[in-house]
Design an enzyme around this catalytic site. Structure first.
Site, mmCIF file in Angstrom:
data_model
loop_
_atom_site.group_PDB
_atom_site.id
_atom_site.type_symbol
_atom_site.label_atom_id
_atom_site.label_comp_id
_atom_site.label_asym_id
_atom_site.label_seq_id
_atom_site.Cartn_x
_atom_site.Cartn_y
_atom_site.Cartn_z
ATOM 1 N N ASP A 310 -61.277 105.538 -57.365
ATOM 2 C CA ASP A 310 -62.359 105.793 -55.807
ATOM 3 C C ASP A 310 -62.358 103.530 -55.909
ATOM 4 O O ASP A 310 -62.620 103.369 -56.452
ATOM 5 C CB ASP A 310 -63.276 106.302 -56.257
ATOM 6 C CG ASP A 310 -64.597 106.947 -54.979
ATOM 7 O OD1 ASP A 310 -64.147 105.723 -53.876
ATOM 8 O OD2 ASP A 310 -64.722 107.755 -55.139
HETATM 9 C C1 BGC Z 1 -66.725 107.590 -52.079
HETATM 10 C C2 BGC Z 1 -65.532 108.023 -51.505
HETATM 11 C C3 BGC Z 1 -65.134 107.680 -50.186
HETATM 12 C C4 BGC Z 1 -64.793 105.880 -50.695
HETATM 13 C C5 BGC Z 1 -64.353 105.021 -49.483
HETATM 14 C C6 BGC Z 1 -66.311 105.852 -52.645
HETATM 15 O O1 BGC Z 1 -67.656 104.997 -52.954
HETATM 16 O O2 BGC Z 1 -66.914 107.780 -53.880
HETATM 17 O O3 BGC Z 1 -65.763 109.657 -52.009
HETATM 18 O O4 BGC Z 1 -64.288 108.567 -49.995
HETATM 19 O O5 BGC Z 1 -65.989 104.960 -51.291
HETATM 20 O O6 BGC Z 1 -65.210 105.209 -48.359
#
Ligand code: BGC
Length: 764
Positions: A310
């Site tokens: 993430d």
């Molecule tokens: C979130 C994810 C998301 C990613 C990309 C992160 O901060 O936790 O769920 O897919 O950002 O936007």
């Protein structure tokens, strides 16, 4: 009329959704030989590049103050450097706001140009959070958020949702959707509760499988489907403090019984990618959990797709979790634990990531085999989604983008999701001649209906609202005409010092208009937010909104409370005096239209709560709690006393359940029994009803759950119609995780419950 409604019980119709999806578990020899050929021609630098993902923001033209120049432009130098020189594997997201289809076509043309012109031998895979529709494309169809989808209890609808979202994502040129969230909604305070499919593993599994079938389609992923990405593996939602990205304590028993099943099932059905939990479980950050990422997901479950970190989470291992004393150590930890791609995602930070990864390989801290394994997985997914086929930019192939059929599906989803929680003296449905006061903080802007991940990350900027969609006030005016629809906002929500705040707005105007109307429709709820910005201090609904409800009650007019909220905010002080209460969750662009149809009886309610609605902020309760949790303090009441139960939801029809029967009262290991129930619609209105089957293990070697959802079916009943519903339960469905953390069955008595009916059988 009596109809027999046969279902295959927990063997569920969903298996048919998934039967011939592209598989993340098996491999195709012709694809594998292509992968090996490419791999053999790649340098270490090129391989490392494949494991790197950056945000599109990192490639924009910026001014002297480093601000993105609007309208945005891609910087050719930055593009070449990232894609050609550094051999970048993936790009994500959108910059600060939503794009038109033309802007997406421009982005994709530039992103894929190096591969198409043979400047690189591996194409970029582009990923986006199209979590309730293609949320970052102007004109895309916006559905209810996942929690609302869960409230439909309708896997077929979830599969259709997935199909439409995939279509519109591909229309935007994107092959990879960071969805669905399979985290369980077991911390209602958590800012991302609305992104989950609710608190129950069985419901989340059925709906999760259906969404993935919709996203990925059948066979090889065609130009109308995308790779799914299961989020966030695993335990992210179990946060103890309720704050985003903080520690969860999850004993192995509950990890196995609650948090893992939806992921396991999705992998079995062929989900191609997995994103990792940004938090830590029992003190082990998701990104270094070798046991879960490699031993469980890849080895035990046979997952052949790739895992992605993430946002910035390798860095966080050093700066937040403190499991590595520098970035180099953090990268080595994360990659060796089993994370295949790193969402770095900034520029120039990606250059440092690539440098340190190469150093890791050169110093032998990361083996060549591990690097090859990650790249092989990434290449495999790129091939399966068709990226090597070089047909990336064909926006004209998508005539249904944002069209009528998609909008109707979004409307139907909202109609099947919105849940009636109270309807005293049948105040609803409202008469079309009623004079209504529309009021409340969430009544007059689409941002409240959509929530976060809508046009922007936090979803709070109304300048991108879909022009053709209505907010609640507008939908009421269309229904009743301006003369019969008064409006007074009464309260507003805003953000100050990083926290959601509220205040009353012209309460005298509100009271005066309330007195002129027959009914007050009071729209309460939350300011759009997610992740850290969505952290709140208490689950209680704020003081100003509670105060406004009390002002409404003081007028003695009937009050319909409409909840527009991602989390179940505690409303206990205002429940009793409400004439009706309706939960809309975050119903999307067509939520207001659906709400009006339901409130005026043009459609019947059929949504059911996908979570236990809490009554007190000091007690978080779940319907499947261990029996001992409900130990009463006195003899007067049971300690399990939520505001509303999991699975609860009223309709305008009188439904009568009867004749709960079993094909046998004894079940042997490996066998199954048929459970039958009769459901009658005694009203003159057609209705959809979710028939829910729960089982309770009466005695077990560890405290058994209060009860567990084991099967459900959403059926349609015409006026006065009766149906018989069949479920099949096998000994497999009676398993639980024992004191040694193993799945077992134990002989003994099991109680079967459907609505208020119950019966028993014995496992021999
Ligand atoms: C979130 C994810 C998301 C990613 C990309 C992160 O901060 O936790 O769920 O897919 O950002 O936007």
């Amino acid at each position: 009329m009596l109809h027999r409604y046969i279902l295959i019980g927990t063997l569920s119709l969903l298996f048919s959704f998934a039967s011939c999806q592209p598989s993340s578990k098996t491999t195709d020899p012709s694809i594998e030989s292509k992968i090996e050929k490419i791999l053999s021609e790649m340098t270490v630098e090129e391989k490392v590049g494949q494991t790197c993902q950056i945000t599109l923001d990192a490639l924009f033209v910026r001014d002297e103050e480093n601000k993105v120049v609007e309208p945005f432009q891609l910087d050719p130098k930055k593009l070449k450097e990232a894609i050609v020189d550094y051999g970048m594997g993936s790009i994500l997201n959108v910059g600060s706001h939503t794009f038109t289809l033309e802007e997406w076509a421009y982005v994709m043309k530039n992103v894929h140009e190096p591969f198409e012109n043979k400047k690189t031998q591996v194409p970029i895979i582009y990923g986006i959070d199209a979590i309730h529709g293609v949320t970052y494309t102007v004109g895309g169809t916006l559905f209810p958020q996942e929690i609302g989808l869960a409230a439909t209890w309708n896997p077929e609808l979830a599969a259709q949702f997935g199909d439409v979202v995939a279509y519109e994502t591909r229309a935007s040129g994107i092959h990879w959707n960071f969805s669905p969230v399979l985290d369980l909604g077991r911390a209602p305070l958590w800012s991302r509760h609305f992104e989950t499919l609710g608190e129950d593993p069985f419901l989340a599994t059925q709906l999760g499988d259906a969404i993935i079938a919709g996203y990925q389609g059948k066979g090889k992923i065609d130009p109308f489907h995308t790779a799914a990405c299961l989020k966030h593996f695993v335990g992210y939602s179990g946060t103890v403090s309720g704050r985003d990205r903080t520690t969860a304590w999850i004993p192995e028993k509950y990890l196995k019984e609650l948090y893992l099943p939806a992921f396991k099932s999705a992998i079995d059905k062929g989900a191609l990618t997995v994103m990792i939990n940004s938090g830590d479980v029992n003190g082990v950050p998701g990104h270094i959990n070798h046991n879960l990422l490699t031993k469980t997901l890849k080895e035990a479950w046979g997952f052949k797709g790739f895992t992605v970190s993430d946002w910035e989470d390798f860095t966080m291992l050093h700066t937040v979790h403190s499991t590595a004393d520098d970035l180099y150590g953090a990268i080595v930890q994360g990659f060796n634990a089993g994370v295949d791609m790193c969402m770095v995602p900034y520029n120039p930070q990606y250059k440092e990531y690539i440098k340190l990864m190469i150093k890791g390989v050169e110093e032998g801290k990361i083996t060549k085999e591990r690097l090859d394994d990650a790249v092989r997985r990434i290449l495999r997914v790129k091939m399966l989604v068709g990226l090597f086929d070089k047909k990336m930019n064909q926006a004209n192939k998508y005539p249904n983008f944002g069209g009528k059929a998609h909008q109707e599906l979004a409307l139907n989803t909202a109609l099947e999701s919105i849940t009636l929680l109270k309807n005293k003296d049948n105040i609803l449905p409202l008469d079309a001649k009623t004079k209504v006061l529309i009021a409340g903080a969430t009544s007059d802007n689409l941002i409240f209906l959509n929530g976060a991940w809508t046009h922007t990350w936090q979803g709070a900027d109304s300048s991108y609202n879909t022009k053709t969609a209505q907010n609640i006030k507008e939908a009421f005016i269309q229904k009743l005409g301006k003369e019969n629809c008064l409006f007074s906002q009464g309260a507003e929500l805003y953000v100050e010092d990083d926290f959601e705040k509220s205040r009353l707005v012209n309460p005298d105007d509100f009271t005066a208009k309330a007195k002129q109307s027959d009914v007050i429709v009071l729209c309460l709820g939350e300011y759009p937010s997610t992740e850290k910005p969505g952290d709140i201090l208490s689950l209680n609904l704020d003081a100003a909104q509670l105060e406004l409800a009390k002002l409404a009650y003081a007028t003695k007019k009937p009050v319909v409370l409409v909840l527009v909220e991602g989390r179940p905010r505690i409303i206990r002080p205002i429940v009793e005096n409400a004439a009706a209460i309706v939960q809309t969750y975050l119903p999307g662009d067509y939520g207001a239209t659906a709400l009006v149809q339901l409130l005026f009886g043009e459609a019947n309610f059929s949504g059911k709560l996908p979570y236990t609605y809490p009554r007190h902020d000091g007690i978080m309760e779940f319907y499947d709690h261990p029996k001992s949790t409900a130990r009463a303090k006195s003899n007067k009441f049971d300690a399990y006393n939520p505001q509303w139960n999991f699975g609860f939801g009223l309709s305008y029809s009188k439904l009568v359940y009867s004749d709960l029967t079993l094909s046998a009262t004894e079940l042997t290991e490996g066998d199954s029994i048929k459970i039958q129930v009769k459901v009658s619609n005694e009203s003159n209105r057609s209705v959809k009803e979710v028939v829910q089957l729960y089982i309770a293990d009466e005695y077990a070697s560890v405290v058994p759950a209060n009860k567990k959802l084991k099967a459900f079916e959403k059926i349609s009943l015409a006026a006065k119609e009766t149906k018989i519903v069949d479920f099949y339960i096998s000994s497999e469905n009676l398993k639980f995780v024992d004191i040694d953390n193993q799945w077992i069955t134990e002989k003994g008595s099991f109680k079967v419950m459907i609505e208020a009916l119950s019966t028993k059988f014995e496992l021999k």
